[in-house]
Design an enzyme around this catalytic site. Structure first.
Site, PDB file in Angstrom:
ATOM      1  N   SER A  44       0.836  -1.201   0.000  1.00 21.90           N
ATOM      2  CA  SER A  44       0.000   0.000   0.000  1.00 21.90           C
ATOM      3  C   SER A  44       0.877   1.260   0.000  1.00 21.90           C
ATOM      4  CB  SER A  44      -0.969  -0.036   1.184  1.00 21.90           C
ATOM      5  OG  SER A  44      -1.951   0.957   1.067  1.00 21.90           O
ATOM      6  N   ASP A  72      -8.516  -5.140  -6.654  1.00 20.40           N
ATOM      7  CA  ASP A  72      -8.171  -3.914  -5.921  1.00 20.40           C
ATOM      8  C   ASP A  72      -8.781  -2.711  -6.629  1.00 20.40           C
ATOM      9  OD1 ASP A  72      -6.975  -1.763  -4.606  1.00 20.40           O
ATOM     10  OD2 ASP A  72      -5.007  -2.702  -4.510  1.00 20.40           O
ATOM     11  N   HIS A 100      -7.820  -4.522  -2.007  1.00 25.76           N
ATOM     12  CA  HIS A 100      -6.578  -3.877  -1.596  1.00 25.76           C
ATOM     13  C   HIS A 100      -6.005  -4.500  -0.328  1.00 25.76           C
ATOM     14  CE1 HIS A 100      -3.630  -0.670  -1.544  1.00 25.76           C
ATOM     15  NE2 HIS A 100      -3.908  -0.444  -0.276  1.00 25.76           N
TER      16      HIS A 100
END
Length: 381
Positions: free
Chosen positions: A163, A329, A362
């Protein structure tokens, strides 16, 4: 269909939390020049480590985190509580601490021991709040590098992160081209998309419009909870995929006495989950830190280092790269990780691009451990 949970994860959550140990910290060079201009005085970076550094100091892995985690990625003797990547770091696990010395840092600008807006400004004796200088992803990358240098490490075996961390390792490669032999970027982005920027702008607005924000000068005992709760809920929605929400919660309802007080009280299990996530978050995270780090993610653009993504990695002395993306995602779509892999590949760096068909979106790197274990274990073998 009701919520589906990993049995091991449930078992970890049921264990009573022990008092967390204070993180170790390292002083940054003083002054610490910042990417956007200006400097930071008296800065420190919090970190935790696992494993042992070998004699020639060649087995170190530097792990950058996402926006909200602390440096506590796994249990240790100092802090036996489970960490945010508990099933990935340890003896015999994908990131094998019987082979590697692993250092995880808390991002510069965060609130878990590293210097940030919630820290005390040594010049005034008061919290920095909005007097804290602008933090960039580049600053987070370089602060991590300075931390491992202070530990006597001159070249890393691997630098990795998910991330925000997946973006930070890109800045690391551009800024410290000889800093690591290998790199792993997980669910990162070379530059935030308009969708991600729009989302985070609304999250920040929720905080800024909370009357308790007080222009950033809120009492720590009375933070802008409502705004931060909304920001966290919005983020949580995008951290998973629509298919995963449907499979996990469906239209399962919850019993709620609150309906007697309000016809708009939560009725569905998914609403209860978002409430629980938001409540947990506001108990531990600082609102100003959230604003700073969120803004840093929006402003990062790898192409600013040389004019293109490919140019950013010219001269980077990496031996191997692993880029992992998740097909579901929505926050950082798979084509963004494809662009990262292509930029490394065009520089002649052996690069594996792993497209994972996980439903968890994600946040898959926190949940779909077997897929990530397989990719990272093979890369580090």
């Amino acid at each position: 269909m009701g919520p589906t949970r990993n049995p091991e994860a449930r078992a970890l959550e049921r264990k009573p939390a022990l008092p967390a140990a204070e993180p170790l910290s390292i002083a940054l060079p003083d002054p610490f020049p910042l990417h956007g201009g200006g400097m930071l005085r008296g800065g420190r970076i919090a970190y935790e480590s696992w494993g042992r550094l070998n004699a020639d100091r060649s087995n170190a892995i530097l792990l950058y985190t996402g926006l909200s985690p602390s440096a506590h990625a796994a249990a240790s003797e100092r802090d036996p509580n489970p960490g945010w990547w508990q099933r990935m770091i340890g003896p015999g696990l994908a990131i094998d601490t019987s082979r590697y010395f692993v250092v995880c840092i808390n991002s510069l600008g965060s609130c878990f021991g590293s210097t940030g807006p919630a820290s005390i400004d040594p010049a005034t004796g008061e919290r920095y709040r909005l007097t804290f200088p602008e933090v960039t992803v580049e600053d987070i990358a370089r602060a991590g590098w300075e931390a491992v240098r202070a530990l006597g490490i001159t070249r890393l075996h691997t630098v990795m992160g998910p991330s925000l961390g997946g973006m930070t390792v890109l800045a690391f490669a551009a800024l410290v081209p000889q800093g690591a032999r290998r790199l792993v970027s997980i669910s990162g982005s070379p530059a935030a998309s308009p969708f991600a920027i729009a989302l985070r702008s609304v999250q920040r607005e929720a905080i800024l419009r909370d009357p308790d924000w007080q222009g950033g000068h809120y009492d720590p005992e009375k933070p802008p909870r409502s705004g931060l709760r909304v920001a966290r809920k919005l983020g949580t929605i995008t951290y998973r995929s629509a298919a995963e929400w449907r499979q996990r919660f469906g239209r399962e309802r919850i019993a709620s006495n609150a309906l007697r007080a309000s016809p708009f009280a939560p009725r569905f299990a998914v609403e209860g989950y978002l409430e629980a996530q938001a409540e947990r978050f506001v108990r531990v995270f600082d609102a100003n830190c959230y604003l700073y780090l969120s803004t840093a993610m929006d402003r990062f653009d790898l192409a600013e280092h040389g004019g293109s993504y490919t140019a950013a990695f010219q001269g980077t002395d990496l031996e191997q790269v692993l880029v992992i993306g998740v097909e579901s995602d929505m926050l950082y779509p798979i084509h963004e990780q494809a662009a990262i892999a292509e930029a490394f590949d065009q520089n002649g760096i052996p690069t594996r691009f792993a497209r994972l068909p996980s439903l968890e979106g994600h946040d898959a790197f926190l949940v779909d451990i077997p897929r990530f274990d397989a990719e990272i274990r093979r890369f580090l073998a």
